[in-house]
Design an enzyme around this catalytic site. Structure first.
Site, short mmCIF file in Angstrom:
data_model
loop_
_atom_site.label_atom_id
_atom_site.label_comp_id
_atom_site.label_asym_id
_atom_site.label_seq_id
_atom_site.Cartn_x
_atom_site.Cartn_y
_atom_site.Cartn_z
N ASN A 120 0.81 -1.21 0.00
CA ASN A 120 0.00 0.00 0.00
C ASN A 120 0.85 1.26 0.00
O ASN A 120 1.72 1.43 0.84
CB ASN A 120 -0.89 0.01 1.25
N GLU A 121 0.61 2.14 -0.93
CA GLU A 121 1.07 3.53 -0.94
C GLU A 121 2.57 3.75 -0.71
O GLU A 121 3.00 4.19 0.36
CB GLU A 121 0.26 4.34 0.09
#
Length: 346
Positions: A140-141
């Site tokens: 994630n991210e």
């Protein structure tokens, strides 16, 4: 453009197995089987389930069987309710997009990167048999643009190792600036037809994150409506954003400052994502989008209607952030008057 079949309308289960205090009480009570039944009743087709490495690994990298058990439970509850599921590694050893997590060194350490790949091999071995209803999202991210080349190397290696175990499971990859649309062009080319490009969209950030205490320089008492002029959006952004300011201001270029924000804003923003996806023949997916609980629920509804109309035009599947609490909860009582209307579009 290709579409991500079975992952059109979903919701995140943030705060359950990730971004939490990682206690048995949290795992057992924050989300239960009844919530999966609710999501089915909402008419959605999938859930995105963020997990932190802490769930399944101790500090030395030894695996925790009980943690894997919660993931298996999520898969079983999803399947029982006719839902697909994305298993999203939200935090890995040595890296978190959240400040203050104490994680560092992942992009500099081959040891940490090897640990990351081994964990995904473990996920593939344990959950690859559910490939028809479970997709894998590698990380994630990613934050900094300077991580881009290293991240492409890591994800390519990791996909290859997953493929040796499960050749055709769907795998999602996103880029820097927290899965920004801008980063899609710099992502490694999809190695096969089962790679999906993912992005997150909380634009305009000043609206969706108004008053957010985790943003430096944000006035936590700041509030605004959704249908405001471009001039106001620029002014509010200048006053309340710092690290995101250049990106935010770029979004408002070329518009009449006295015009009210409209769907053309979202169309212009999505244009780059659609271009990259079409050029590379890859499906596109928005893994997170939503409005903070400081905004008026009626304004959140207006935002959801506008952004999803744009995503529908291009066949972009998505998962709203988030099902419960986490500053964005759709099931929270404050959303009671608008939830049914939001569920028609998300």
């Amino acid at each position: 453009m290709k579409t991500f079949e079975g992952y059109t309308h979903g919701v995140n289960l943030g705060g359950w197995l990730s971004q939490c205090d990682h206690t048995k009480e949290r795992y057992d009570t924050f989300i239960t089987e009844a919530d999966f039944e609710t999501i089915r009743e909402w008419g959605l087709d999938h859930v995105r389930v963020p997990v932190d490495y802490d769930l399944v690994e101790d500090a030395d990298g030894n695996y925790k069987e009980e943690g894997f058990g919660y993931i298996r439970k999520a898969i079983e509850w999803s399947r029982k309710n006719g839902l697909n599921m994305i298993l999203d590694l939200h935090k890995t050893y040595g890296y978190s997009f959240d400040k203050g997590e104490g994680e560092s060194g992942f992009f500099e350490s081959e040891e940490y990167q090897e640990r990351f790949c081994r964990l995904w091999e473990e996920f593939a071995g344990r959950f690859g048999s559910y490939k028809d209803t479970v997709a894998f999202e590698l990380l994630n991210e990613v934050t900094k643009k300077e991580y881009s080349d290293t991240w492409n190397r890591i994800l390519t290696e990791c996909i290859g190792r997953i493929r040796a175990i499960v050749p055709d499971v769907k795998i999602l990859i996103g880029g820097y600036y927290n899965n920004s649309i801008e980063a899609l062009e710099d992502l490694a080319e999809p190695v096969d037809e089962n790679v999906i490009y993912t992005f997150h969209c909380y634009e305009p950030l000043i609206f969706t994150h108004q008053g957010a205490p985790w943003i430096d320089e944000m006035d936590t008492s700041f509030r605004m409506r959704f249908l405001e002029t471009i001039r106001n959006y620029r002014e509010y952004s200048s006053d309340n954003l710092n690290v995101f300011l250049d990106l935010e201001m770029d979004c408002f270029k070329g518009y009449d400052p006295d015009s009210v924000l409209g769907i053309d804003y979202f169309e212009e923003m999505m244009k780059e994502a659609v271009r990259v996806a079409e050029e590379r023949n890859v499906a596109l997916y928005c893994g997170e989008y939503g409005v903070i609980d400081r905004a008026e629920p009626e304004d959140a509804l207006a935002w959801f209607r506008m952004i999803t109309e744009c995503m529908d035009r291009h066949g972009i599947g998505r998962a709203a952030w988030s099902y419960r609490e986490m500053d964005f909860g759709l099931s929270d009582a404050r959303m009671d008057d608008v939830r049914d209307e939001i569920l028609k579009v998300i």
